[in-house]
Write a protein that holds these residues in place. Structure first.
Motif, short mmCIF file in Angstrom:
data_model
loop_
_atom_site.label_atom_id
_atom_site.label_comp_id
_atom_site.label_asym_id
_atom_site.label_seq_id
_atom_site.Cartn_x
_atom_site.Cartn_y
_atom_site.Cartn_z
N MET A 1 0.83 -1.20 0.00
CA MET A 1 0.00 0.00 0.00
C MET A 1 0.87 1.26 0.00
O MET A 1 1.80 1.38 0.80
N VAL A 2 0.57 2.15 -0.92
CA VAL A 2 1.21 3.47 -0.94
C VAL A 2 0.40 4.32 0.03
O VAL A 2 -0.62 4.93 -0.34
N ASP A 3 0.84 4.32 1.28
CA ASP A 3 0.02 4.81 2.39
C ASP A 3 0.20 6.29 2.68
O ASP A 3 -0.47 6.84 3.56
N GLY A 4 1.13 6.95 1.97
CA GLY A 4 1.37 8.36 2.24
C GLY A 4 2.29 8.60 3.41
O GLY A 4 2.61 9.76 3.72
N VAL A 5 2.73 7.53 4.07
CA VAL A 5 3.64 7.65 5.21
C VAL A 5 4.97 7.01 4.86
O VAL A 5 5.97 7.68 4.63
N LYS A 6 4.99 5.67 4.80
CA LYS A 6 6.23 4.99 4.41
C LYS A 6 6.50 5.16 2.92
O LYS A 6 7.66 5.36 2.52
N ILE A 7 5.48 5.02 2.11
CA ILE A 7 5.62 5.24 0.67
C ILE A 7 4.59 6.28 0.24
O ILE A 7 3.40 6.12 0.51
N LYS A 8 5.06 7.34 -0.41
CA LYS A 8 4.20 8.44 -0.82
C LYS A 8 4.04 8.45 -2.34
O LYS A 8 5.01 8.23 -3.07
N GLU A 9 2.81 8.73 -2.78
CA GLU A 9 2.51 8.66 -4.21
C GLU A 9 3.37 9.61 -5.04
O GLU A 9 3.93 9.22 -6.07
N THR A 10 3.48 10.85 -4.63
CA THR A 10 4.22 11.83 -5.43
C THR A 10 5.67 11.40 -5.59
O THR A 10 6.23 11.43 -6.69
N GLU A 11 6.30 10.98 -4.49
CA GLU A 11 7.70 10.54 -4.55
C GLU A 11 7.84 9.27 -5.38
O GLU A 11 8.82 9.11 -6.11
N LEU A 12 6.86 8.37 -5.25
CA LEU A 12 6.90 7.14 -6.04
C LEU A 12 6.87 7.45 -7.54
O LEU A 12 7.69 6.94 -8.32
N LEU A 13 5.94 8.31 -7.95
CA LEU A 13 5.80 8.63 -9.36
C LEU A 13 6.96 9.48 -9.87
O LEU A 13 7.17 9.57 -11.08
N ASN A 14 7.72 10.07 -8.96
CA ASN A 14 8.90 10.85 -9.34
C ASN A 14 10.20 10.04 -9.26
O ASN A 14 11.29 10.61 -9.35
N GLY A 15 10.08 8.72 -9.07
CA GLY A 15 11.25 7.86 -9.15
C GLY A 15 12.17 7.88 -7.95
O GLY A 15 13.38 7.67 -8.09
#
Length: 282
Positions: A246-260
């Motif tokens: 889960m991209v939970d916004g805490v450990k993994i954040k959507e914006t950072e994920l999509l920005n590599g």
């Protein structure tokens, strides 16, 4: 004159009927995905097997019919079950939603085609389009399933996909000189916020001691562990593994994920900092 008008009327009627049929099968109504892989590595826990398979699937949003062709080869035994299971993302299991076992060839290699109604009860349209159902073929040696294939439709506006991200030692910081290598396929669903992945590796210099998603860090930089998938990871020098997080916004954040700004890393005792790494870039 009346005959001419009758003929003209029949032509118009046929044109209208054909036009209606074409509208019924517009591309907006149907989503398709061909060549979805089935493998033991997609089972949870993963299975060691030489069996494999693939599926072609299509879903008609107007008729609510899911149509599929399933192919399999080199099972360890005659099938004892064949189903669609759900709802479950990669890396989790769920119950049977559609049992088509009685109709398939009872052979170790074969092919089968059929359709099932997405009725909103056993199979739900939103969950189907979000990749939360899977095919499973069971055998006597693998009662929980020998090969599995997640039903995923990639060509949708809320889905982003990247195939073949390369795992190498040169992406480590500092770089590692190794013959080990691998690839990762990733899919991110902006509606469910699930990141699904399928990772392959080979020629590690030692048994894995860790496997994670790290972040946030661009290429050339290191960062801490944000998703630890080592507990169920095969302890093999070469292998395959499938899971989701889960991209939970805490450990993994959507914006950072999509920005590599996240990366996969596989560690062992020889390279405790990581032997091969792959940046998650879209």
């Amino acid at each position: 004159m009346m005959k001419v008008l009758c003929k003209f009327g029949m032509v118009c009627l046929l044109v209208m009927l054909f036009a209606g049929c074409e509208d019924h099968e517009t591309p907006q109504d149907v989503v398709r995905q061909n060549g979805l892989p089935l493998s033991g590595s997609q089972e949870f826990p993963a299975r060691q097997t030489g069996a494999s398979g693939w599926a072609d699937v299509s879903y008609n949003k107007t008729t609510h019919m899911l149509t599929f062709t399933l192919n399999w080869a080199n099972l360890t035994g005659i099938p004892t079950g064949a189903h669609i299971h759900g709802t479950a993302a990669r890396g989790s299991n769920a119950g049977i939603k559609f049992d088509f076992f009685k109709d398939i060839p009872q052979t170790q290699s074969g092919s089968y085609s059929t359709s099932v109604l997405v009725d909103g009860s056993k199979i739900n349209e939103a969950d189907l389009l979000n990749g939360l159902y899977y095919f499973n073929i069971h055998t006597p040696m693998n009662g929980g399933g020998e090969i599995r294939g997640q039903i995923e439709f990639y060509d949708q506006p809320h889905i982003v996909v990247k195939k073949g991200l390369v795992l190498t030692g040169m992406q480590q910081v500092p770089a590692v000189s190794t013959n080990a290598s691998g690839t990762v396929d990733v899919m991110y669903n902006k509606s469910t916020h699930l990141l699904s992945y399928f990772i392959k590796w080979k020629d590690l210099t030692g048994t894995p001691t860790g496997s994670h998603i790290h972040g946030t860090a661009a290429k050339g930089a290191n960062a801490g562990i944000q998703h630890d998938f080592f507990p169920n990871f095969p302890r093999d020098l070469a292998g395959e593994y499938s899971n989701s997080v889960m991209v939970d916004g805490v450990k993994i954040k959507e914006t950072e994920l999509l920005n590599g700004l996240y990366y996969f890393n596989i560690h062992n005792i020889i390279y405790p900092g990581g032997e091969i790494r792959a940046q998650i870039e879209w």
